[in-house]
Design an enzyme around this catalytic site. Sequence first.
Site, PDB file in Angstrom:
ATOM      1  N   CYS A  96       0.808  -1.226   0.000  1.00 33.25           N
ATOM      2  CA  CYS A  96       0.000   0.000   0.000  1.00 33.25           C
ATOM      3  C   CYS A  96       0.843   1.279   0.000  1.00 33.25           C
ATOM      4  O   CYS A  96       1.416   1.626  -1.022  1.00 33.25           O
ATOM      5  CB  CYS A  96      -0.996  -0.040   1.146  1.00 33.25           C
ATOM      6  SG  CYS A  96      -2.382   1.074   0.832  1.00 33.25           S
ATOM      7  N   HIS A 192      -3.524  -5.236   2.164  1.00 39.23           N
ATOM      8  CA  HIS A 192      -3.094  -4.832   3.491  1.00 39.23           C
ATOM      9  C   HIS A 192      -3.172  -5.919   4.535  1.00 39.23           C
ATOM     10  O   HIS A 192      -3.847  -6.908   4.342  1.00 39.23           O
ATOM     11  CB  HIS A 192      -4.050  -3.747   3.974  1.00 39.23           C
ATOM     12  CG  HIS A 192      -3.398  -2.427   4.020  1.00 39.23           C
ATOM     13  ND1 HIS A 192      -2.225  -2.209   4.664  1.00 39.23           N
ATOM     14  CD2 HIS A 192      -3.772  -1.245   3.493  1.00 39.23           C
ATOM     15  CE1 HIS A 192      -1.902  -0.946   4.538  1.00 39.23           C
ATOM     16  NE2 HIS A 192      -2.818  -0.336   3.830  1.00 39.23           N
TER      17      HIS A 192
HETATM   18  N1  GLN Z   1      -1.933   6.916   1.829  1.00 41.36           N
HETATM   19  C1  GLN Z   1      -2.224   5.998   0.827  1.00 41.36           C
HETATM   20  C2  GLN Z   1      -3.629   6.079   0.245  1.00 41.36           C
HETATM   21  O1  GLN Z   1      -4.597   6.297   0.940  1.00 41.36           O
HETATM   22  C3  GLN Z   1      -1.926   4.614   1.340  1.00 41.36           C
HETATM   23  C4  GLN Z   1      -2.726   4.289   2.540  1.00 41.36           C
HETATM   24  C5  GLN Z   1      -2.444   2.952   3.058  1.00 41.36           C
HETATM   25  O2  GLN Z   1      -1.277   2.498   3.179  1.00 41.36           O
HETATM   26  N2  GLN Z   1      -3.538   2.323   3.406  1.00 41.36           N
HETATM   27  O3  GLN Z   1      -3.760   5.908  -0.938  1.00 41.36           O
END
Ligand code: GLN
Length: 243
Positions: A96, A192
Amino acid sequence: MAYSIHILHMFPDLLNLYGDKGNIECLRKRLEWRGIEATVTGCTYDDRVMDFSKTDIVFLGGGSDREQKIVCSELLKYRDRLKDYVENGGVLVAVCGGYQLLGKYYALPDEKIEGLNILDIYTEHGSPRLIGNIVLKNDSISQNIVGFENHGGRTYIGDHTPLGKVVKGFGNTGESGAEGVLYKNVVATYLHGPLLPKNPQLCDLILEKALKQKYPDFTALEPLDDAMENRANTYMQDIILKN
Ligand code: GLN
């Protein structure tokens, strides 16, 4: 021959959304079950010691936009070392926010976070957030990959090979039908949390990459009894594909 693998967990203090750390435990355990020594070093923001030369797997998890920004400015100092590590076949697993950081930039409405430019990709913030369970198909493993995604960013991967085709869910942009990136020995994904425990074939794919990179004569991992892991995988697939 006694094999050993060293895992470097980068920024466990800042990038550990939804328990991404569970992936480290899974990598470690699946090595130990096969009698392969596994060591893990966590490199926090305060440590700032990133020695990729003694590392076989680098893990970069996900974080909020705020944490991502902090990490990125620090990581840019190590950019050339990490790029060399990747180009020389080092294994890097990025999730992510960590995945987005590998690209050229992450554009938010009011600012642009410079990325490491290790992959030829870029990310733009969009609305709504792409949230939910996801199923992917990767052609080199027989088991579909199941996971959870939550991102505002849309990642455009150009000519890169995706990690998988989206069977259900959003993936890189919500529209391209592709999820993640596979480049050399980099596995980058939006999926994730503890992704690997319920995707044992993906975990072994990563471990095999690391073992073959370190030991050119290494052939294949011994199979494990994955009855429990496979049940978790099919249970999740059933739920996700029915809804
Ligand atoms: N900040 C990034 C987004 O929202 C990644 C977020 C995350 O790692 N969940 O796209």
